[in-house]
Design a protein around this motif. Structure first.
Motif, short mmCIF file in Angstrom:
data_model
loop_
_atom_site.label_atom_id
_atom_site.label_comp_id
_atom_site.label_asym_id
_atom_site.label_seq_id
_atom_site.Cartn_x
_atom_site.Cartn_y
_atom_site.Cartn_z
N LYS A 163 -28.88 29.15 5.66
CA LYS A 163 -27.77 29.31 6.60
C LYS A 163 -27.60 28.05 7.45
O LYS A 163 -28.58 27.53 8.01
N VAL A 164 -26.37 27.59 7.55
CA VAL A 164 -26.04 26.45 8.40
C VAL A 164 -24.79 26.80 9.21
O VAL A 164 -24.04 27.71 8.86
N SER A 165 -24.58 26.06 10.29
CA SER A 165 -23.41 26.25 11.14
C SER A 165 -22.63 24.94 11.24
O SER A 165 -23.08 23.90 10.74
N LEU A 166 -21.51 24.98 11.92
CA LEU A 166 -20.67 23.80 12.05
C LEU A 166 -21.32 22.72 12.90
O LEU A 166 -20.95 21.55 12.83
N ASP A 167 -22.30 23.11 13.72
CA ASP A 167 -22.98 22.14 14.59
C ASP A 167 -24.10 21.40 13.87
O ASP A 167 -24.63 20.42 14.40
N ASP A 168 -24.49 21.86 12.68
CA ASP A 168 -25.58 21.22 11.94
C ASP A 168 -25.11 19.93 11.27
O ASP A 168 -23.93 19.83 10.87
N ALA A 169 -26.03 18.98 11.14
CA ALA A 169 -25.75 17.72 10.45
C ALA A 169 -26.19 17.85 9.00
O ALA A 169 -27.39 17.96 8.71
N VAL A 170 -25.24 17.88 8.07
CA VAL A 170 -25.52 18.05 6.64
C VAL A 170 -25.25 16.74 5.92
O VAL A 170 -24.15 16.17 6.04
N ILE A 171 -26.23 16.27 5.18
CA ILE A 171 -26.13 15.01 4.44
C ILE A 171 -26.31 15.31 2.96
O ILE A 171 -27.32 15.89 2.55
N VAL A 172 -25.33 14.92 2.15
CA VAL A 172 -25.36 15.13 0.69
C VAL A 172 -25.42 13.76 0.02
O VAL A 172 -24.51 12.94 0.18
N ALA A 173 -26.49 13.52 -0.72
CA ALA A 173 -26.69 12.25 -1.45
C ALA A 173 -26.55 11.05 -0.52
O ALA A 173 -25.89 10.06 -0.84
N GLY A 174 -27.12 11.17 0.69
CA GLY A 174 -27.12 10.07 1.64
C GLY A 174 -25.86 9.91 2.45
O GLY A 174 -25.74 8.98 3.24
#
Length: 361
Positions: A163-174
């Motif tokens: 589970k993630v929210s809009l405030d989380d920092a998500v990094i995909v392939a750098g």
């Protein structure tokens, strides 16, 4: 007896009608008076401090006899009745500049609890979040997460349902990704020799090369078409819609025009309709027909399966070589008025129909 004229009858009828109307008015006055007496009794019973006001018609029927009370009694909440509510509202109208104390109402909710509840409602699975960012479809996003290419707040995550929210920092392939707000829907009439992918290490031509002038948003194909297969292809950055159109349970209909290297025999025609057993299970066809009664190499196929190269494998199972395969319909969308290698945006009506499609459409 003197015969009455028409005018005299008319006057007599008027007088009679006036008498009846006056009787009705008297009955109404009597009824209103009884109602007012009942109201007086009821208000006296509810609040003995109310006294009738002996003034003209413009004044209110009842007034309050004010008594001095202590500060503790004035701050104490009063029972809300129709009478004291009317008095408080009129008082606030006359003294609008003075602050009004609230004597009743629910307590304000705890802001910390509300914020926590909002954060929980905004949370979503990681693969869905990546799909909303326009990186790829939800199914492909799950594979990206499992391959160890995604970090959330600096931590490596390999579970697509995290589970993630809009405030989380998500990094995909750098690369840091953000949810897409501008949704784009493009219908492409795909030609041969183009692959259905967003990036190719071998530097072959992709379908994105055909629509690079269409939008600045990052879109991706919904489903796949072989390199040698042409026809209708949908590209979008709407992850939810892509998930619906590719999930097997929704049974999205597709129609193909097939050209074989030799005429399709009748016995093979019947066997295909019954179902063909391939290496990955039974392949079923919904509709099979000759496109041209004089040319048995031209076949029309309708099915809802999304398995890889399913149409080619069915005919290759009986020794036929598919010379040309063209998808003429996908989820109700056709390539009408769209030339080979060209594209167009979907209309609002088409997008609405895709989002609220019926099963098997």
């Amino acid at each position: 007896m003197k015969k009455q004229s028409g005018f005299e009858k008319f006057i007599k009828g008027k007088k009679k009608a006036g008498t009846v109307k006056e009787e009705i008015r008297q009955e109404k006055r009597k009824l209103r008076k009884e109602i007012e007496e009942k109201k007086k009794d009821r208000f006296k019973f509810q609040n003995p401090e109310y006294k009738p006001q002996q003034e003209g018609k413009g004044s209110s029927r009842f007034t309050i006899k004010k008594t001095k009370t202590s500060r503790d009694q004035s701050e104490r909440p009063e029972r809300r009745t129709s009478s004291n509510f009317r008095t408080q509202s009129s008082k606030s109208m006359h003294n609008a500049s003075e602050p009004v104390k609230k004597t009743f109402g629910a307590k304000k909710p705890d802001l910390k609890i509300t914020k926590t509840q909002n954060q929980q409602s905004d949370q979503m699975p990681l693969n869905k979040y990546i799909a909303h960012c326009g990186v790829c479809s939800r199914r492909d996003a799950a594979e990206v997460v499992k391959s160890g290419k995604v970090k959330v707040n600096g931590e490596l995550i390999t579970e697509p349902g995290h589970k993630v929210s809009l405030d989380d920092a998500v990094i995909v392939a750098g690369k840091k990704v953000h949810p897409v707000k501008n949704l784009v829907y493009i219908l492409l009439n795909k030609p041969k020799d183009y692959i259905t992918t967003t990036d190719d290490p071998q530097k072959r031509k992709t379908v994105l090369d055909l629509i690079n002038q269409a939008t600045q948003e990052r879109v991706y194909p919904v489903g796949r078409l072989d390199r040698n297969t042409s026809g209708v292809l949908l590209l979008t950055n709407d992850g939810d819609l892509s998930q619906k159109l590719t999930h097997p349970s929704n049974e999205i209909r597709k129609i193909y025009a097939v050209t074989l290297d030799k005429p399709l025999e009748k016995k093979h025609f019947e066997e295909i309709l019954k179902g063909v057993t391939l290496e990955d299970g039974v392949a079923n066809i919904d509709v099979l027909a000759y496109s041209d009664s004089k040319d048995k190499t031209q076949i029309g196929v309708e099915l809802h399966s999304g398995r890889n190269r399913i149409v080619r494998r069915i005919f290759e199972h009986f020794g036929y070589d598919v010379k040309n395969l063209d998808r003429v319909m996908f989820a109700g969308l056709t390539k009408k008025n769209v030339q080979r290698g060209k594209w167009r945006f979907l209309s609002e009506k088409e997008v609405r129909e895709l989002k609220y499609f019926r099963k098997g459409k």
